[in-house]
Design a protein around this motif. Structure first.
Motif, PDB file in Angstrom:
ATOM      1  N   THR A 199       0.846  -1.195   0.000  1.00 44.40           N
ATOM      2  CA  THR A 199       0.000   0.000   0.000  1.00 44.40           C
ATOM      3  C   THR A 199       0.881   1.244   0.000  1.00 44.40           C
ATOM      4  O   THR A 199       2.054   1.185   0.354  1.00 44.40           O
ATOM      5  N   ASN A 200       0.281   2.346  -0.386  1.00 50.60           N
ATOM      6  CA  ASN A 200       0.987   3.623  -0.426  1.00 50.60           C
ATOM      7  C   ASN A 200       1.271   4.079   1.001  1.00 50.60           C
ATOM      8  O   ASN A 200       0.359   4.260   1.799  1.00 50.60           O
ATOM      9  N   GLY A 201       2.545   4.284   1.303  1.00 52.84           N
ATOM     10  CA  GLY A 201       2.907   4.701   2.649  1.00 52.84           C
ATOM     11  C   GLY A 201       2.846   6.195   2.870  1.00 52.84           C
ATOM     12  O   GLY A 201       2.949   6.655   4.003  1.00 52.84           O
ATOM     13  N   ASN A 202       2.676   6.980   1.782  1.00 57.17           N
ATOM     14  CA  ASN A 202       2.627   8.439   1.901  1.00 57.17           C
ATOM     15  C   ASN A 202       3.793   8.985   2.724  1.00 57.17           C
ATOM     16  O   ASN A 202       3.620   9.834   3.591  1.00 57.17           O
ATOM     17  N   GLY A 203       4.989   8.477   2.447  1.00 53.69           N
ATOM     18  CA  GLY A 203       6.180   8.965   3.132  1.00 53.69           C
ATOM     19  C   GLY A 203       6.529   8.231   4.406  1.00 53.69           C
ATOM     20  O   GLY A 203       7.537   8.531   5.036  1.00 53.69           O
ATOM     21  N   VAL A 204       5.721   7.252   4.797  1.00 54.66           N
ATOM     22  CA  VAL A 204       5.973   6.498   6.031  1.00 54.66           C
ATOM     23  C   VAL A 204       6.632   5.167   5.670  1.00 54.66           C
ATOM     24  O   VAL A 204       6.187   4.473   4.763  1.00 54.66           O
ATOM     25  N   PHE A 205       7.700   4.831   6.371  1.00 55.79           N
ATOM     26  CA  PHE A 205       8.392   3.558   6.159  1.00 55.79           C
ATOM     27  C   PHE A 205       7.922   2.589   7.230  1.00 55.79           C
ATOM     28  O   PHE A 205       8.342   2.682   8.382  1.00 55.79           O
ATOM     29  N   ASN A 206       7.040   1.679   6.853  1.00 57.29           N
ATOM     30  CA  ASN A 206       6.491   0.780   7.856  1.00 57.29           C
ATOM     31  C   ASN A 206       5.903  -0.453   7.192  1.00 57.29           C
ATOM     32  O   ASN A 206       5.785  -0.535   5.963  1.00 57.29           O
ATOM     33  N   ALA A 207       5.525  -1.392   8.017  1.00 52.96           N
ATOM     34  CA  ALA A 207       4.814  -2.599   7.610  1.00 52.96           C
ATOM     35  C   ALA A 207       4.090  -3.097   8.849  1.00 52.96           C
ATOM     36  O   ALA A 207       4.421  -2.703   9.966  1.00 52.96           O
ATOM     37  N   TYR A 208       3.093  -3.939   8.650  1.00 54.87           N
ATOM     38  CA  TYR A 208       2.405  -4.501   9.813  1.00 54.87           C
ATOM     39  C   TYR A 208       1.758  -5.828   9.445  1.00 54.87           C
ATOM     40  O   TYR A 208       1.549  -6.140   8.266  1.00 54.87           O
ATOM     41  N   ALA A 209       1.477  -6.603  10.462  1.00 61.57           N
ATOM     42  CA  ALA A 209       0.769  -7.874  10.317  1.00 61.57           C
ATOM     43  C   ALA A 209      -0.496  -7.776  11.143  1.00 61.57           C
ATOM     44  O   ALA A 209      -0.493  -7.218  12.237  1.00 61.57           O
ATOM     45  N   THR A 210      -1.576  -8.320  10.622  1.00 61.02           N
ATOM     46  CA  THR A 210      -2.838  -8.295  11.348  1.00 61.02           C
ATOM     47  C   THR A 210      -3.732  -9.414  10.836  1.00 61.02           C
ATOM     48  O   THR A 210      -3.311 -10.259  10.049  1.00 61.02           O
ATOM     49  N   LYS A 211      -4.976  -9.413  11.264  1.00 58.41           N
ATOM     50  CA  LYS A 211      -5.921 -10.469  10.916  1.00 58.41           C
ATOM     51  C   LYS A 211      -6.840 -10.042   9.783  1.00 58.41           C
ATOM     52  O   LYS A 211      -7.186  -8.876   9.656  1.00 58.41           O
TER      53      LYS A 211
END
Length: 201
Positions: free
Chosen positions: A132-144
């Motif tokens: 997905t587009n991070g809009n300048g944010v460097f991140n990732a996540y895991a969820t359900k």
């Protein structure tokens, strides 16, 4: 240099060694804190129900409030899980063998180290991966996305930097970290419900 070539270096893990049991990967305070959060939640709800039940002059709205307090977190948690998933799949790109295949190959290889395969069942099924587009944010996540299925989201900004600089070790680390959350069941429904209390603890 391709993504596969960049990430196919040998690791420092002894060959033929299996993964340690999940209990060895957990911090020693993790499970006691979760138990404390669960017990605290149950006790708080039980005390509230007893206080309302022993008050004969209670108004009707108070009984409804008790039911809402008991069932609310569960229903809200289930709704939030589905809402987040729908938002992700409508705004993201799913990584598949035909779409971003190099990234999928890396993800499947990391999942395989945790016993996750595309044909697996339950927690052993390789989670879906979305960009997905991070809009300048460097991140990732895991969820359900469902009761027994998780998924991983990585922001496009991380991938941009990786491809621009040929730094796929960062992507390997990030995806491995998120798969570790799913492997250790950090995204389970009951943890989501207990999150407000466990954050305080």
């Amino acid at each position: 240099m391709s993504l596969h070539e960049e990430t196919s270096r040998p690791t420092d893990r002894p060959s033929g060694s299996g993964l340690p049991p999940v209990r060895e990967l957990r911090h020693r305070a993790e499970v006691p804190m979760l138990v404390l959060a669960g017990v605290s939640s149950v006790v708080a709800v039980a005390v509230f129900i007893v206080l309302v039940a022993t008050n004969a002059d209670q108004p009707g709205w108070l009984t409804s409030a008790v039911v809402l307090i008991v069932l609310g977190p569960l229903l809200a948690g289930l709704f939030f899980i589905r809402y987040m998933y729908w938002t992700t799949i409508s705004n993201g790109v799913e990584v598949t063998p035909r779409q971003l295949p190099q990234l999928y190959e890396l993800f499947a290889e990391l999942g395989g180290r945790l016993g996750m395969t595309p044909d697996g069942e339950g927690l052993l099924k390789l989670p879906r991966l979305y960009v997905t587009n991070g809009n300048g944010v460097f991140n990732a996540y895991a969820t359900k996305c469902r009761i027994r299925r998780g998924y991983v989201v990585i922001y496009s900004d991380l991938l941009d930097i990786a491809f621009l600089n040929g730094d796929f070790e960062t992507i390997r680390f990030v995806l491995g970290h998120e798969l570790g959350h799913i492997h250790c069941r950090h995204v389970s429904v009951w943890r989501t419900i207990l999150r407000p209390i466990s954050r305080i603890l």
